[in-house]
Design a protein around this motif. Structure first.
Motif, PDB file in Angstrom:
ATOM      1  N   PHE A  78       0.811  -1.217   0.000  1.00 29.65           N
ATOM      2  CA  PHE A  78       0.000   0.000   0.000  1.00 29.65           C
ATOM      3  C   PHE A  78       0.848   1.273   0.000  1.00 29.65           C
ATOM      4  CE2 PHE A  78      -2.927  -3.204   1.468  1.00 29.65           C
ATOM      5  CZ  PHE A  78      -4.069  -2.888   0.773  1.00 29.65           C
ATOM      6  N   LEU A  79       2.142   1.144  -0.181  1.00 33.12           N
ATOM      7  CA  LEU A  79       3.022   2.297  -0.264  1.00 33.12           C
ATOM      8  C   LEU A  79       2.833   2.964  -1.625  1.00 33.12           C
ATOM      9  CD1 LEU A  79       5.359   3.836   1.115  1.00 33.12           C
ATOM     10  CD2 LEU A  79       6.918   2.289  -0.056  1.00 33.12           C
ATOM     11  N   SER A  80       2.514   4.254  -1.606  1.00 29.35           N
ATOM     12  CA  SER A  80       2.266   4.954  -2.871  1.00 29.35           C
ATOM     13  C   SER A  80       3.582   5.388  -3.501  1.00 29.35           C
ATOM     14  CB  SER A  80       1.374   6.173  -2.641  1.00 29.35           C
ATOM     15  OG  SER A  80       2.064   7.130  -1.880  1.00 29.35           O
ATOM     16  N   ALA A  81       3.524   5.641  -4.810  1.00 34.00           N
ATOM     17  CA  ALA A  81       4.728   6.062  -5.528  1.00 34.00           C
ATOM     18  C   ALA A  81       5.187   7.440  -5.051  1.00 34.00           C
ATOM     19  CB  ALA A  81       4.461   6.082  -7.027  1.00 34.00           C
ATOM     20  N   SER A  84       6.958   7.052  -1.725  1.00 32.78           N
ATOM     21  CA  SER A  84       8.259   6.446  -1.955  1.00 32.78           C
ATOM     22  C   SER A  84       9.236   7.448  -2.566  1.00 32.78           C
ATOM     23  CB  SER A  84       8.102   5.238  -2.864  1.00 32.78           C
ATOM     24  OG  SER A  84       9.297   4.542  -2.979  1.00 32.78           O
ATOM     25  N   ALA A  85       8.736   8.339  -3.426  1.00 34.32           N
ATOM     26  CA  ALA A  85       9.588   9.366  -4.034  1.00 34.32           C
ATOM     27  C   ALA A  85      10.065  10.358  -2.983  1.00 34.32           C
ATOM     28  CB  ALA A  85       8.829  10.085  -5.142  1.00 34.32           C
ATOM     29  N   ARG A  86       9.213  10.665  -2.008  1.00 37.68           N
ATOM     30  CA  ARG A  86       9.617  11.589  -0.955  1.00 37.68           C
ATOM     31  C   ARG A  86      10.705  10.986  -0.066  1.00 37.68           C
ATOM     32  NH1 ARG A  86       4.010  12.746  -0.880  1.00 37.68           N
ATOM     33  NH2 ARG A  86       3.695  11.228   0.769  1.00 37.68           N
ATOM     34  N   GLN A  87      10.685   9.671   0.101  1.00 39.38           N
ATOM     35  CA  GLN A  87      11.649   9.008   0.976  1.00 39.38           C
ATOM     36  C   GLN A  87      12.987   8.760   0.286  1.00 39.38           C
ATOM     37  OE1 GLN A  87       9.720   5.384   2.057  1.00 39.38           O
ATOM     38  NE2 GLN A  87       8.206   6.381   3.364  1.00 39.38           N
ATOM     39  N   THR A  88      12.996   8.687  -1.050  1.00 36.06           N
ATOM     40  CA  THR A  88      14.192   8.300  -1.787  1.00 36.06           C
ATOM     41  C   THR A  88      14.891   9.523  -2.368  1.00 36.06           C
ATOM     42  OG1 THR A  88      13.058   6.254  -2.395  1.00 36.06           O
ATOM     43  CG2 THR A  88      15.056   6.800  -3.611  1.00 36.06           C
ATOM     44  N   ARG A  89      16.178   9.579  -2.198  1.00 36.50           N
ATOM     45  CA  ARG A  89      16.990  10.616  -2.821  1.00 36.50           C
ATOM     46  C   ARG A  89      17.789   9.968  -3.933  1.00 36.50           C
ATOM     47  NH1 ARG A  89      15.831  15.816  -2.002  1.00 36.50           N
ATOM     48  NH2 ARG A  89      15.202  16.134   0.132  1.00 36.50           N
ATOM     49  N   CYS A  95      16.077  15.224  -5.568  1.00 40.85           N
ATOM     50  CA  CYS A  95      14.751  14.639  -5.403  1.00 40.85           C
ATOM     51  C   CYS A  95      14.368  13.883  -6.674  1.00 40.85           C
ATOM     52  CB  CYS A  95      13.717  15.728  -5.140  1.00 40.85           C
ATOM     53  SG  CYS A  95      13.994  16.620  -3.615  1.00 40.85           S
ATOM     54  N   ILE A  96      13.609  12.796  -6.496  1.00 37.57           N
ATOM     55  CA  ILE A  96      13.089  12.078  -7.654  1.00 37.57           C
ATOM     56  C   ILE A  96      11.577  12.220  -7.661  1.00 37.57           C
ATOM     57  CG2 ILE A  96      15.008  10.454  -7.715  1.00 37.57           C
ATOM     58  CD1 ILE A  96      13.174   8.356  -6.509  1.00 37.57           C
ATOM     59  N   SER A  97      10.978  12.062  -8.823  1.00 40.44           N
ATOM     60  CA  SER A  97       9.538  12.250  -8.942  1.00 40.44           C
ATOM     61  C   SER A  97       8.806  10.924  -8.765  1.00 40.44           C
ATOM     62  CB  SER A  97       9.199  12.837 -10.314  1.00 40.44           C
ATOM     63  OG  SER A  97       9.464  11.892 -11.322  1.00 40.44           O
ATOM     64  N   ALA A  98       7.506  11.030  -8.554  1.00 45.86           N
ATOM     65  CA  ALA A  98       6.679   9.830  -8.425  1.00 45.86           C
ATOM     66  C   ALA A  98       6.640   9.069  -9.751  1.00 45.86           C
ATOM     67  CB  ALA A  98       5.266  10.213  -7.995  1.00 45.86           C
ATOM     68  N   ASN A  99       6.698   9.797 -10.875  1.00 48.31           N
ATOM     69  CA  ASN A  99       6.725   9.115 -12.169  1.00 48.31           C
ATOM     70  C   ASN A  99       8.003   8.306 -12.337  1.00 48.31           C
ATOM     71  OD1 ASN A  99       4.239   9.850 -13.137  1.00 48.31           O
ATOM     72  ND2 ASN A  99       4.982  11.754 -14.035  1.00 48.31           N
ATOM     73  N   THR A 100       9.112   8.792 -11.811  1.00 48.97           N
ATOM     74  CA  THR A 100      10.354   8.027 -11.852  1.00 48.97           C
ATOM     75  C   THR A 100      10.191   6.733 -11.074  1.00 48.97           C
ATOM     76  OG1 THR A 100      11.651  10.046 -12.032  1.00 48.97           O
ATOM     77  CG2 THR A 100      12.811   8.094 -11.269  1.00 48.97           C
ATOM     78  N   VAL A 101       9.573   6.808  -9.908  1.00 47.51           N
ATOM     79  CA  VAL A 101       9.340   5.604  -9.101  1.00 47.51           C
ATOM     80  C   VAL A 101       8.450   4.632  -9.870  1.00 47.51           C
ATOM     81  CG1 VAL A 101       8.317   4.736  -6.975  1.00 47.51           C
ATOM     82  CG2 VAL A 101       9.672   6.814  -6.932  1.00 47.51           C
TER      83      VAL A 101
END
Length: 166
Positions: A78-81, A84-89, A95-101
């Protein structure tokens, strides 16, 4: 046609030297004749068989981060993209985008799907439903006309329906 790996380029050099014609080598390696011939030509011209650099923006995440993203989403469905983008550098702490995830998860074979919402049947309930079907399998068309089977579906045209995708 796929690009040749470093090992395939060296094979493309070695097999014709062993006496195989280029057409036979191209059939064995499932590549075009010119794809087989180019490393040979590049070796004579530039003294290297490595592929030339390609244009394009470099990826903002490493392969290790991509594997971690896939593992995190497998462990927590149930982890949203966007979370996950906010947590990952990415590389260089950018910063990476949700579309990248989403793209990284897609290359890992993971896609967003709606979670199952409905009754989870026990083994006993499944058995009882099967028995009911077998008991009523011999109903004729006149009896079936008096029975109403219903199915409900949601259709949302104008706006987001608020369903969570996992």
């Amino acid at each position: 046609m796929p690009c040749l790996t470093e090992v395939d380029r060296h094979r493309a050099l070695g097999l014709p030297q062993a006496g195989l014609p280029i057409s036979e080598v191209s059939l064995r390696m499932n590549a075009n004749r010119t794809t087989i011939f180019r490393p040979r030509q590049r070796l004579h011209e530039k003294d290297t068989v490595s592929d030339r650099p390609r244009s394009g923006r470099p990826m903002c995440t490493t392969q290790r981060q991509d594997r971690n993203l896939a593992r995190n989403h497998m462990n927590n469905r149930f982890l949203s993209a966007s979370a996950s983008a906010r947590q990952t550098r990415g590389r260089n702490n950018q910063c990476i985008s949700a579309n990248t995830v989403r793209r990284r998860l897609s290359t890992s074979g993971l896609r967003a799907r709606c979670p199952y919402i409905g009754p989870i049947l026990t083994q006993r309930q499944r058995h009882q439903r099967t028995l009911w079907v077998h008991e009523h399998a011999a109903w004729d068309s006149i009896t079936l006309r008096s029975v109403v089977f219903s199915d409900e579906s949601r259709f949302c045209i104008d706006h987001a329906n608020g369903r969570v995708r996992v």
